[in-house]
Design an enzyme around this catalytic site. Structure first.
Site, PDB file in Angstrom:
ATOM      1  N   GLU A  72       7.108  -0.454   4.464  1.00  0.00           N
ATOM      2  CA  GLU A  72       7.341  -1.894   4.405  1.00  0.00           C
ATOM      3  C   GLU A  72       8.804  -2.240   4.167  1.00  0.00           C
ATOM      4  OE1 GLU A  72       3.122  -0.986   3.243  1.00  0.00           O
ATOM      5  OE2 GLU A  72       5.088  -0.263   2.604  1.00  0.00           O
ATOM      6  N   LYS A  89     -11.042  12.622  10.738  1.00  0.00           N
ATOM      7  CA  LYS A  89     -11.651  11.376  10.285  1.00  0.00           C
ATOM      8  C   LYS A  89     -12.999  11.183  10.969  1.00  0.00           C
ATOM      9  CE  LYS A  89      -8.368   8.042   8.445  1.00  0.00           C
ATOM     10  NZ  LYS A  89      -7.776   6.707   8.585  1.00  0.00           N
ATOM     11  N   ARG A 105       6.110  -4.936  -1.385  1.00  0.00           N
ATOM     12  CA  ARG A 105       6.779  -3.639  -1.384  1.00  0.00           C
ATOM     13  C   ARG A 105       8.148  -3.702  -0.713  1.00  0.00           C
ATOM     14  NH1 ARG A 105       2.882   1.217  -0.061  1.00  0.00           N
ATOM     15  NH2 ARG A 105       3.698   2.018  -2.015  1.00  0.00           N
TER      16      ARG A 105
END
Length: 619
Positions: A366, A280, A394
């Site tokens: 979740e 990243k 979710r």
């Protein structure tokens, strides 16, 4: 600096380039990304990490005929730039501009709309089955990060794909050892072990010693296939057990490794799993050093990087929650903090430092976060689930079945409730009032400012059952926050302004403040209702005796929302009076600046005044 990039109008142009030109294109694309995102804000670290992978994919595969699906979509900016949207990047995530995520209505190259995690493999599998049934020779590529692979949905899709015959499905695991927050979970440890195992290291050292004695062409060939050798000599992988042919890990920034590997996997077809290692922030040292900080920055000077804000600024609701959580944890050792991979976004950084054994980042999971909290509550402890409104969607079945049905003591802190601005419809927290208030046992609290947020967190935490506090993104009006842990009366509103016009405005949440401003010109009564559930029925009955009309105001969907709750109560109580619900309309609201969106919807002072005045003329 972007001479070659300026000639790219579509992936067809990328497919005509030589290997050397592709390398130049990658360099120019990375520089363009830094300059572009620094002017608009947006996701940066993740996009810098996928430049070479994006170039290689569009060079090897025949897009848009072949389908590429970017999981979440944080990393899709290079894809957008190479698919004819380079000039539109100047309006990225702005009103009328392009989305920060893949969007089917935006481009034929966006095969599937994404923004929430871990959907790519399921969608690609669905597309692959249709291609098989229609005898269409097509490749289907799902690019998913190691963070997104922590979600159960990704493995549900892999499990299904493993027994699906006759399809072409390539899953690319973009492994950068990061999600948005630092990586968590056993899967991450497994991948790390796979990459750094002693078998692979010993094979690498032995191979290097032997190959150094051979001619340079052989050494070059070995370098290109090094990633494959490491994968083959490593332990049998989970993905092979699921029916995929596993390749890798390979360097996701090395086009000389990526392109031949992708070409080979394209020829092989079937179920393929490619493990690529990326970094990243690649190519921008500041983002490499702090990929979390540069995950989703606002505007900044690329030469200086993100600068610390100077002066005193109003605390955000997220910060108010984070401070409250630490204070409450200090007072009550039973408190446990839970987040599904949003430590920074939900304000739990300080909590993790101070209470590491009571902090749980469960990854992008979740459903698990909610039921994990339910299990904690069963044993007499007090879980606080810090979760964005849009992500609680979710875990809705778990909220009903595992928490509310058993009336368990779980507190939900719902960040990003209402309009979220640049992230747009995919992240909007527009529906939590409607989908929560229909569930038995649960409390739904809507604080109007920062101090009210703390007070209602106190109240919901002390309520012995499921309770939720919703608050918006960003800062409020700058109210002083009292460092108290005392609750307010459950289900009781507060009259903020006494009017003489016979009109009462019932405000649920932070729209109280423009409602108060609008009420001055209408001479209306204004009430901070505080709670959608339970409603302050006594207050509503008393107001109905002295007021001829009611207006409800909420930063949530009108259908099924707080206004619906008020209307239902009046109907059930045989109270006859007109009610005007003001809130979010029955459409998906696109990206833009938060306040501008609210103003456009008539939810600012002027809009409320005009709409209420016009409505009063009709009754």
């Amino acid at each position: 600096m972007t001479q070659l990039l300026s000639t790219i109008q579509s992936p067809a142009d990328v497919r005509r380039l030589s290997r050397t030109q592709l390398s130049t294109l990658s360099d120019e694309l990375r520089q363009f990304l830094i300059e572009s995102v620094s002017k608009t804000g947006g996701h940066l670290s993740s996009n810098l990490g996928t430049v070479e992978l994006t170039v290689a994919l569009h060079h090897v595969f025949n897009t848009p005929h072949d389908r590429i699906i970017w999981d979440v979509g944080h990393q899709s900016y290079p894809h957008k730039i190479l698919t004819g949207r380079r000039d539109e990047m100047a309006q990225l995530r702005q009103a009328g501009g392009i989305s920060g995520f893949p969007k089917r209505s935006e481009s034929e190259y966006d095969a599937f709309g994404t923004a929430h995690s871990s959907t790519s493999i399921s969608a690609a599998l669905g597309m692959a089955v249709v291609s098989r049934n229609m005898s269409i020779p097509r490749q289907h590529i799902a690019v998913i990060g190691d963070g997104a692979m922590t979600a159960g949905m990704a493995f549900e899709a892999l499990n299904n794909a493993g027994v699906t015959q006759g399809i072409n499905l390539l899953v690319i695991l973009n492994d950068n050892d990061m999600s948005i927050s630092p990586p968590v979970g056993a899967l991450n440890k497994y991948l790390t072990r796979l990459m750094s195992g002693s078998i692979a290291k010993d094979a690498h050292d032995l191979g290097k010693a032997v190959l150094e004695q051979l001619p340079s062409p052989v050494m070059e060939l070995a370098r290109k296939v090094k990633g494959h050798a490491k994968g083959m000599l490593g332990p049998a992988t989970l993905f092979e057990e699921l029916g995929f042919n596993y390749s890798g890990p390979i360097d996701g920034h090395d086009l000389d490794a990526l392109i031949p590997t992708l070409e080979n996997l394209k020829k092989l077809g079937g179920l393929q799993f490619l493990h690529v290692i990326t970094k990243k922030g690649q190519g921008y040292k500041l983002a490499e050093a702090d990929p979390v900080l540069y995950h989703g920055p606002g505007k900044f000077d690329p030469s200086l990087g993100i600068q610390a804000k100077t002066g005193v600024s109003k605390p955000t609701f997220t910060q108010v929650f984070g401070e409250w959580l630490c204070d409450q944890a200090q007072a009550d050792e039973r408190l446990m903090g839970i987040t599904p991979a949003m430590r920074e976004g939900s304000g739990l950084v300080e909590f993790e430092k101070r209470f590491p054994t009571r902090y749980f980042d469960v990854g992008i999971a979740e459903q698990h976060a909610v039921t994990f909290g339910a299990g904690i509550a069963c044993e007499g402890y007090k879980p606080v689930v810090a979760i964005y409104s849009t992500f609680l969607q979710r875990g809705y079945d778990q909220l009903i079945h595992d928490v509310a049905l058993q009336n368990l003591d779980v507190t939900f802190a719902l960040d990003r409730a209402g309009i979220v601005g640049a992230d747009g419809a995919t992240h909007a927290g527009n529906y939590d009032i409607a989908f929560l208030r229909c569930i038995p046992h649960i409390v739904v609290a809507t604080p109007s400012d920062e101090n009210e947020c703390r007070l209602l967190l106190n109240t919901c935490y002390q309520y012995p059952g499921p309770a939720s506090v919703r608050y918006p993104r960003g800062a409020g009006v700058g109210a002083e926050v009292l460092k108290t842990l005392e609750p307010v009366a459950l289900g009781k509103g507060v009259i903020k302004r006494e009017g003489q016009s016979g009109v009462a405005i019932l405000a649920f949440g932070t729209l109280l403040h423009p409602a108060l401003a609008a009420a001055e010109g209408l001479d209306a009564t204004v009430v901070d209702m505080r709670f959608v559930k339970p409603l302050d029925e006594t207050l509503l009955r008393n107001l109905a005796k002295t007021h001829k009309a009611f207006v409800t105001v909420e930063e949530g969907c009108i259908m099924g929302g707080a206004g619906s709750a008020v209307t239902e109560f009046f109907n059930q109580s045989a109270i006859t009076c007109p009610v005007l619900p003001l809130g979010l309309p029955d459409v998906f609201i696109d990206h833009g600046e938060q306040q501008a969106i609210l103003s456009g919807l008539g939810l600012d002072k002027e809009g409320m005044q005009e709409r209420i005045a016009a409505w009063l003329k009709t009754i």
